[in-house]
Design a protein around this motif. Structure first.
Motif, short mmCIF file in Angstrom:
data_model
loop_
_atom_site.label_atom_id
_atom_site.label_comp_id
_atom_site.label_asym_id
_atom_site.label_seq_id
_atom_site.Cartn_x
_atom_site.Cartn_y
_atom_site.Cartn_z
N VAL A 225 0.86 -1.18 0.00
CA VAL A 225 0.00 0.00 0.00
C VAL A 225 0.90 1.23 0.00
O VAL A 225 1.65 1.46 0.94
CB VAL A 225 -0.94 0.01 1.22
CG1 VAL A 225 -1.87 1.23 1.17
CG2 VAL A 225 -1.75 -1.28 1.28
N LEU A 226 0.83 2.00 -1.08
CA LEU A 226 1.78 3.09 -1.27
C LEU A 226 1.19 4.46 -0.97
O LEU A 226 1.88 5.46 -0.99
CB LEU A 226 2.31 3.08 -2.71
CG LEU A 226 2.95 1.76 -3.14
CD1 LEU A 226 3.36 1.84 -4.60
CD2 LEU A 226 4.14 1.44 -2.26
N GLY A 227 -0.08 4.55 -0.70
CA GLY A 227 -0.69 5.85 -0.45
C GLY A 227 -2.17 5.77 -0.66
O GLY A 227 -2.76 4.70 -0.75
N ALA A 228 -2.80 6.94 -0.74
CA ALA A 228 -4.25 6.99 -0.81
C ALA A 228 -4.76 6.84 -2.24
O ALA A 228 -4.06 7.06 -3.21
CB ALA A 228 -4.74 8.32 -0.23
N ARG A 229 -6.02 6.45 -2.34
CA ARG A 229 -6.80 6.45 -3.57
C ARG A 229 -6.11 5.69 -4.72
O ARG A 229 -5.73 6.25 -5.73
CB ARG A 229 -7.12 7.87 -3.99
CG ARG A 229 -7.77 8.65 -2.85
CD ARG A 229 -8.48 9.88 -3.36
NE ARG A 229 -8.93 10.69 -2.26
CZ ARG A 229 -9.95 10.40 -1.46
NH1 ARG A 229 -10.64 9.31 -1.66
NH2 ARG A 229 -10.30 11.19 -0.47
N GLY A 230 -5.92 4.41 -4.49
CA GLY A 230 -5.40 3.57 -5.56
C GLY A 230 -3.94 3.22 -5.41
O GLY A 230 -3.40 2.50 -6.26
N GLY A 231 -3.28 3.69 -4.35
CA GLY A 231 -1.86 3.40 -4.18
C GLY A 231 -1.65 2.01 -3.63
O GLY A 231 -1.30 1.84 -2.47
N CYS A 232 -1.85 1.01 -4.45
CA CYS A 232 -1.77 -0.36 -3.98
C CYS A 232 -1.19 -1.25 -5.07
O CYS A 232 -1.50 -1.10 -6.25
CB CYS A 232 -3.17 -0.84 -3.59
SG CYS A 232 -3.30 -2.60 -3.35
N VAL A 233 -0.36 -2.18 -4.67
CA VAL A 233 0.24 -3.13 -5.59
C VAL A 233 -0.60 -4.41 -5.62
O VAL A 233 -0.99 -4.93 -4.57
CB VAL A 233 1.68 -3.48 -5.16
CG1 VAL A 233 2.30 -4.47 -6.14
CG2 VAL A 233 2.52 -2.22 -5.06
N TRP A 234 -0.86 -4.92 -6.81
CA TRP A 234 -1.59 -6.18 -6.95
C TRP A 234 -0.78 -7.32 -6.37
O TRP A 234 0.45 -7.37 -6.48
CB TRP A 234 -1.84 -6.43 -8.44
CG TRP A 234 -2.41 -7.78 -8.76
CD1 TRP A 234 -3.73 -8.11 -8.78
CD2 TRP A 234 -1.69 -8.97 -9.09
NE1 TRP A 234 -3.89 -9.42 -9.13
CE2 TRP A 234 -2.65 -9.98 -9.32
CE3 TRP A 234 -0.34 -9.27 -9.23
CZ2 TRP A 234 -2.29 -11.28 -9.68
CZ3 TRP A 234 0.02 -10.57 -9.58
CH2 TRP A 234 -0.95 -11.55 -9.80
N SER A 235 -1.48 -8.26 -5.73
CA SER A 235 -0.82 -9.45 -5.21
C SER A 235 -1.79 -10.63 -5.28
O SER A 235 -2.97 -10.49 -4.93
CB SER A 235 -0.39 -9.25 -3.75
OG SER A 235 0.00 -10.50 -3.17
N PRO A 236 -1.31 -11.78 -5.71
CA PRO A 236 -2.19 -12.96 -5.74
C PRO A 236 -2.54 -13.46 -4.35
O PRO A 236 -3.44 -14.30 -4.20
CB PRO A 236 -1.35 -13.99 -6.51
CG PRO A 236 0.06 -13.58 -6.28
CD PRO A 236 0.04 -12.08 -6.23
N GLU A 237 -1.85 -12.95 -3.33
CA GLU A 237 -2.12 -13.39 -1.96
C GLU A 237 -3.28 -12.64 -1.32
O GLU A 237 -3.76 -13.03 -0.25
CB GLU A 237 -0.86 -13.20 -1.10
CG GLU A 237 0.36 -13.96 -1.60
CD GLU A 237 0.10 -15.45 -1.68
OE1 GLU A 237 -0.54 -16.00 -0.75
OE2 GLU A 237 0.52 -16.08 -2.67
#
Length: 289
Positions: A225-237
């Motif tokens: 999670v890199l920040g607000a409003r979409g700041g997220c990395v996809w992960s299969p977990e």
């Protein structure tokens, strides 16, 4: 068929939207965000660049949260009974005038916080009202609503209000309430700060279209999670859950930020287009932090 599958917790296949490509590592995404910020001043306010960053991913199993009874302390979210006699329908003004204070009092009664403040006003989202350009439509991408340094930002906002004879042009609504309550920036520094989101349908019938999917925070790793409003990395977990047929008398609560957490792994969430064969009537929903 989907309802039958959800009843067994076998999971239904869903498309969950992310803003970042799966082949971007964390460092790559930091550079990617820098390029978006640089583009913001020259490419239609950055909107064109942001649109290029959005990548929908598919083939996620979404599970029935009602079979697990998740809790805030473990999963990062929970569903609690909160009966309301109101049928808010799709009237955003009625929600703004009556919904917020009611939820604040409910949260104050259920937790051990010394103070509870409302972060701005309720946000109403509706597929039908969106088409009439009255309110926003469903947020169909994975996101979190707060930054990792939210407490520091709040302290600075309180200092700006308390140390100035004139209010800032756009004062932070929580900072305003903190100052009005007689609290100082030092009080906030010494306190645990939790940002709690609430979400519920606001029509009489159970929610059928665009339920809110939430990611079990235990399946999210530090740095994703890199920040607000979409700041997220996809992960299969990532493990996704929904509460099927949520009603207006059920309040969904989820953690957006906790200053006492060892890592920044808030509850990722997104509206989910469940694409029923026969689309049900649109159901507006309301979010409040």
């Amino acid at each position: 068929k989907d309802q039958e599958t959800m009843a067994t917790d076998a999971g239904v296949v869903a498309t969950v939207g992310f803003r970042y490509r799966a082949d971007h590592g964390t460092q790559d995404i930091q550079a990617f965000m820098t390029s978006l910020r640089e583009a913001a001043g020259r490419d239609n306010g950055g909107r064109g660049a942001v649109a290029e960053a959005f990548v929908p991913f598919s083939e996620f199993a979404v599970h029935n949260a009602r079979l697990e009874e998740p809790e805030l302390e473990t999963h990062g979210f929970t569903l609690v009974p909160h009966p309301t006699a109101e049928d808010w329908r799709a009237d955003p003004q009625a929600v703004r005038e009556g919904f917020g204070d009611d939820v604040v009092e409910f949260v104050r009664g259920m937790c051990t916080a010394d103070d509870v403040f409302m972060a701005g006003g309720p946000v109403v989202r509706s597929e039908a009202a969106q088409q009439e350009r009255r309110v926003a439509g469903p947020a169909l991408f994975t996101h979190t609503d707060f930054q990792p340094d939210h407490k520091d930002t709040l302290v600075s906002a309180v200092e700006a209000l308390a140390g100035s004879d004139s209010a800032p042009e756009r004062p932070d609504p929580v900072a305003e309430q903190i100052v009005a309550a007689g609290l100082s920036a030092d009080d906030i520094r010494e306190s645990r700060v939790v940002m709690l989101n609430t979400w519920r349908p606001i029509m009489a019938q159970p929610l059928q279209r665009f339920p809110l999917a939430l990611c079990d925070c235990r399946s999210v790793q530090d740095g994703e999670v890199l920040g607000a409003r979409g700041g997220c990395v996809w992960s299969p977990e990532h493990r996704w859950l929904i509460f099927p047929e949520q009603t207006k008398d059920e309040l969904l609560l989820f953690v957006g930020y906790d200053s006492a957490a060892p890592t920044f792994t808030p509850t990722l969430h997104t509206s989910w287009d469940n694409r029923c064969p026969t689309p049900p009537a649109p159901s507006p929903a309301c979010n409040l932090s």
